[in-house]
Structure formats: C-alpha cells, structure tokens
Write a protein that holds these residues in place. Structure first.
Motif, short mmCIF file in Angstrom:
data_model
loop_
_atom_site.label_atom_id
_atom_site.label_comp_id
_atom_site.label_asym_id
_atom_site.label_seq_id
_atom_site.Cartn_x
_atom_site.Cartn_y
_atom_site.Cartn_z
N TYR A 1 -20.20 4.63 7.14
CA TYR A 1 -19.40 5.36 6.16
C TYR A 1 -20.32 6.02 5.16
N ASP A 2 -19.78 6.99 4.42
CA ASP A 2 -20.61 7.70 3.46
C ASP A 2 -19.91 7.82 2.11
N PHE A 3 -20.61 8.47 1.20
CA PHE A 3 -20.19 8.72 -0.16
C PHE A 3 -18.75 9.28 -0.23
N VAL A 4 -18.50 10.30 0.58
CA VAL A 4 -17.19 10.95 0.54
C VAL A 4 -16.09 10.03 1.07
N ASN A 5 -16.40 9.23 2.09
CA ASN A 5 -15.43 8.25 2.58
C ASN A 5 -15.01 7.32 1.45
N VAL A 6 -15.96 6.92 0.63
CA VAL A 6 -15.64 6.00 -0.47
C VAL A 6 -14.78 6.70 -1.52
N ILE A 7 -15.16 7.93 -1.85
CA ILE A 7 -14.38 8.70 -2.83
C ILE A 7 -12.94 8.87 -2.35
N ASN A 8 -12.79 9.14 -1.05
CA ASN A 8 -11.45 9.36 -0.50
C ASN A 8 -10.68 8.08 -0.19
N GLY A 9 -11.31 6.94 -0.48
CA GLY A 9 -10.65 5.67 -0.23
C GLY A 9 -10.59 5.29 1.24
N GLU A 10 -11.40 5.94 2.08
CA GLU A 10 -11.41 5.62 3.51
C GLU A 10 -12.31 4.43 3.83
N ALA A 11 -13.13 4.07 2.86
CA ALA A 11 -14.00 2.89 3.03
C ALA A 11 -14.28 2.32 1.66
N SER A 12 -14.60 1.04 1.62
CA SER A 12 -14.96 0.45 0.33
C SER A 12 -16.45 0.68 0.09
N GLU B 1 -14.25 12.87 -10.99
CA GLU B 1 -13.59 11.57 -11.18
C GLU B 1 -14.08 10.59 -10.13
N GLY B 2 -14.13 11.08 -8.87
CA GLY B 2 -14.55 10.23 -7.76
C GLY B 2 -15.95 9.68 -7.97
N VAL B 3 -16.86 10.58 -8.33
CA VAL B 3 -18.25 10.16 -8.54
C VAL B 3 -18.32 9.20 -9.73
N GLY B 4 -17.59 9.54 -10.79
CA GLY B 4 -17.59 8.68 -11.99
C GLY B 4 -17.13 7.27 -11.67
N LYS B 5 -16.10 7.19 -10.86
CA LYS B 5 -15.53 5.89 -10.49
C LYS B 5 -16.54 5.06 -9.69
N ILE B 6 -17.19 5.70 -8.73
CA ILE B 6 -18.18 4.99 -7.91
C ILE B 6 -19.34 4.49 -8.76
N LEU B 7 -19.81 5.36 -9.65
CA LEU B 7 -20.94 4.96 -10.50
C LEU B 7 -20.54 3.80 -11.41
N GLU B 8 -19.31 3.86 -11.87
CA GLU B 8 -18.82 2.78 -12.73
C GLU B 8 -18.77 1.45 -11.96
N ASP B 9 -18.25 1.52 -10.75
CA ASP B 9 -18.19 0.31 -9.92
C ASP B 9 -19.59 -0.23 -9.62
N LEU B 10 -20.50 0.68 -9.26
CA LEU B 10 -21.86 0.25 -8.95
C LEU B 10 -22.55 -0.35 -10.18
#
Ligand code: ATP
Ligand code: MG
Lengths: 269, 88
Positions: A58-69, A100-109
């Motif tokens: 999976y990749d970055f975009v999959n995570v943003i789109n909720g297709e993978a954790s 928003e997607g990138v912000g959310k991932i960075l926040e989680d990380l």
C-alpha cells in the motif's frame, strides 16, 4: 510529538531523495524512531533507494483514501528496526494528495515517531507544497550551481510565506543548507561556487557539505542508503550532518578536498 | 605566465561571475517577493488617474516598494511627456 523535516530544493535531481534516505537512516541509527515519506506522487523512487521496492503493498494515497491503515502501508526497514518508509503512490492523479489527508497522516505519525522526514518532489507544485507545508525544519539541498542556488532561494521564500507555521504566525521553519555534489578541486580552480559563496548568497545555516561521490551511485545500485557505507566520504558527510542536526559539535569536513601531506601531518582526520 | 596559469585565471572568473550574477538576481527576486500584493493593482489604478490629465504610457510610471529596518516606503515615479504631447 514528532519533529517534521522537509528535504526540499525547488530544482530537480540535486540529491533530495539521496539525502532523505540517508538522514532518515542516520536518525534511526541514533535511536530515534523515524518515518520517511515519499511525496513524489507518480514518480516513486525512495523505495528503490531504501531497497524496499519489492515490499510495497500500500502507499501514501491508499492511506489518505482510507483504503489501508498507516500500519499496513508503513514498511519497516530491513537494516534498522526504528526506521519506517511510507512509499509514494504511482497514480497519475495530481490531486491524489490533499492538505487535510496529509495533515491527518502526519498527526497520526507524530504520536508514535520522533522524526518524520518528508522527501519533496522537485518544483513548486502541489506535492512540493504539501511536503513542506507542515514542516518544522527544512533541509534545503543545493548544488553549487547557479540554477540550483536560485531555486533554493525561491524555496526559502515559499517556506517563509506559504507554510503552516507562516500562516499561523508561529515561530518560522528552521532552515538549513545542505550543499551537495561539492567538488573542492573544481572550487579551487574557480570553476565552481564555493561553500562561502553559496552561504553568502542564501544566508543560511550550513548543516553540511556532501562531496560529489561515486559511493552515491553504488549505494543506489544496491538499495542501501549511502550513510551505511561508513568508509565513503558521502556516507561520512551524512553521519556528520545527522550529528550536527542533533546538536553535536562536529567540525565541517569535505570542504577542502583530499588532504595533502601538510594537512595529514598536522592533524587532519 | 604559463598557459596553465592563464586557464586558472580565466576559470577563476567563472565561479565569481556566477556569484556576482546570483547576488544581483537573488536580491532582486527577494525584494519583489516582499512587495505587497496590491502593488500591481495600485499601479494600474494610478495610471488610469494620471491619464485623465496627462497622456502617458504604461512605461512612464513606476511604483517601487522599498523596505529597510524601520520603514517601508512607496516611491512613485512619473515621467511626463514633452510639452507638445500633452492632451487638452
Ligand atoms: N553527492 C553525490 N555525489 C554523486 N552523485 C550524487 C550525489 N547526490 C546525488 N547524486 C546523484 O544525483 C542523482 C539525483 O539524486 P536524487 O534522486 O537524490 O535527487 P532528487 O533531488 O531526489 O531528484 P528529483 O528532483 O528527481 O526527486 C542520482 O543519480 C544520484 O545518484
Ligand atoms: Mg527525489
């Protein structure tokens, strides 16, 4: 809370991905849990440099789109268990990344990691913008060459005005100069801008000089970040850079080129 | 002077030439980066007002924004045409 580092340059091909891989590995080797993210959507390459291209599911975009954790997409590095890679997507959709997607991932990380290294694509388009937007620190990779220096200055303008820190009136992004592909011999001949020249033009804090080195191609051929090639000059340059970033006091090297007899006699390394 | 020295010197100027060009360019680009965003609009409107009285072209007017440590100044320069060229 993680510290977010963007590796940026404006100009393409100056050594951002090489640098991202090296410093992410360096930070992890120093005991800090580190994630390195490839923001070059459509032109994924960090996976190759890190030698994990066959483990991408999976990749970055999959995570943003909720297709993978995030946990599904993060790849643990084979050489260092504190280092994780988040590969870029190969999609051709330019709008695959959202703020928003990138912000959310960075926040989680940020909850789990100490450092997050963002490998920016070239240019000043969306991918480059998002790579730097959330940054705390910017590593500006510059080659001693007119167009690279000019583009770096452009990037500095963007970091100072278009980043989250700028927009929210917070303390500005800390900017560091990484002068790469440096050839002291050519500088001596007056063919190449010197460290001092570039620093004077950009007025940036110098984090380190990375010499032009054959070891970089060797490292990318084998998919092992050059920082792990401890005998190589470029590898050592990156070790120093990570140490300096972490606050260690390391004198600059690789500025004067190969040590002559004189320097060898009088205490060079 | 040996041939080698000659090349040394001529090449020495290539890096210093690069530095000089970059210093000028970067200074210029930085100052235009810091300009307020209303500047082009202001320039356009000023031109319209001035044209009510004097027949001047786009190039006759320049608006410069300058910034030093403690103040910002806006400098307006209008080059008037020859007496004969004046509109009624
Ligand atoms: N210090 C160095 N010495 C020699 N070659 C180098 C050095 N640093 C980078 N290179 C080479 O330069 C090329 C570009 O490097 P890299 O992919 O890291 O740049 P980049 O800035 O990420 O490029 P892009 O803008 O396309 O993402 C590669 O072939 C790499 O091997
Ligand atoms: Mg790259």
């Amino acid at each position: 809370m993680a510290r977010i580092i963007v590796v940026t340059s404006g100009k393409g091909g100056v050594g951002k991905t090489t640098t991202s891989a090296a410093i992410a590995m360096g930070l992890a080797k120093k005991g800090h849990k580190t994630a390195v993210i490839d923001f070059d959507v459509g032109l994924r390459n960090l996976d190759l440099i890190m030698g994990c291209e066959r483990r991408v599911v999976y990749d970055f975009v999959n995570v943003i789109n909720g297709e993978a954790s995030l946990n599904q997409a993060l790849i643990r590095d084979k050489n260092c268990n504190l280092l994780y890679i988040l590969p870029a997507s190969q999609t051709r959709d330019k709008d695959a990344l959202s703020q928003e997607g990138v912000g959310k991932i960075l926040e989680d990380l940020s909850k789990d990691f100490k450092y997050i290294v963002c490998d920016s694509p070239a240019g000043i388009e969306k991918g480059a913008h998002l790579a730097m937007y959330f940054a705390d620190d910017a590593f500006v990779v510059t080659n001693p060459e007119v167009s690279s220096v000019r583009d770096s200055d452009r990037m500095l303008g963007i970091l100072a005005s278009k980043s989250r820190r700028a927009e929210q009136n917070q303390e500005p992004i800390r900017e560091y100069l990484l002068l790469s592909r440096y050839s002291p011999d050519r500088v001596k001949l007056g063919e190449m801008l010197s460290v001092d020249d570039v620093q004077e033009i950009l007025s940036l804090h110098l984090l380190g000089v990375i010499p032009e080195s054959k070891s970089v191609l060797n490292a990318s051929n084998s998919g092992i970040p050059v920082i792990l090639d401890e005998k190589s000059d470029a590898g050592q340059a990156y070790v120093d850079i990570v140490a300096r970033y972490l606050g260690e006091d390391k004198p600059h090297r690789f500025i004067d080129g190969k040590k002559g007899l004189f320097a060898k006699l009088f205490g060079g390394r | 002077m040996s041939l080698l020295d000659y090349f040394r010197i001529s090449k020495a100027s290539s890096a210093s030439l690069a530095k000089e060009r970059l210093q000028i360019l970067v200074a210029h680009e930085r100052s235009s980066r810091n300009q307020p965003s209303y500047l082009p609009e202001l320039q356009k409107e000023l031109l319209e007002v001035i044209r009510k009285y004097v027949n001047v072209g786009q190039e006759a007017i320049s608006v410069n924004f300058e910034q030093d440590d403690n103040q910002e100044t806006l400098e307006l320069n209008i080059v008037l045409p020859d007496y004969h060229a004046k509109t009624p």
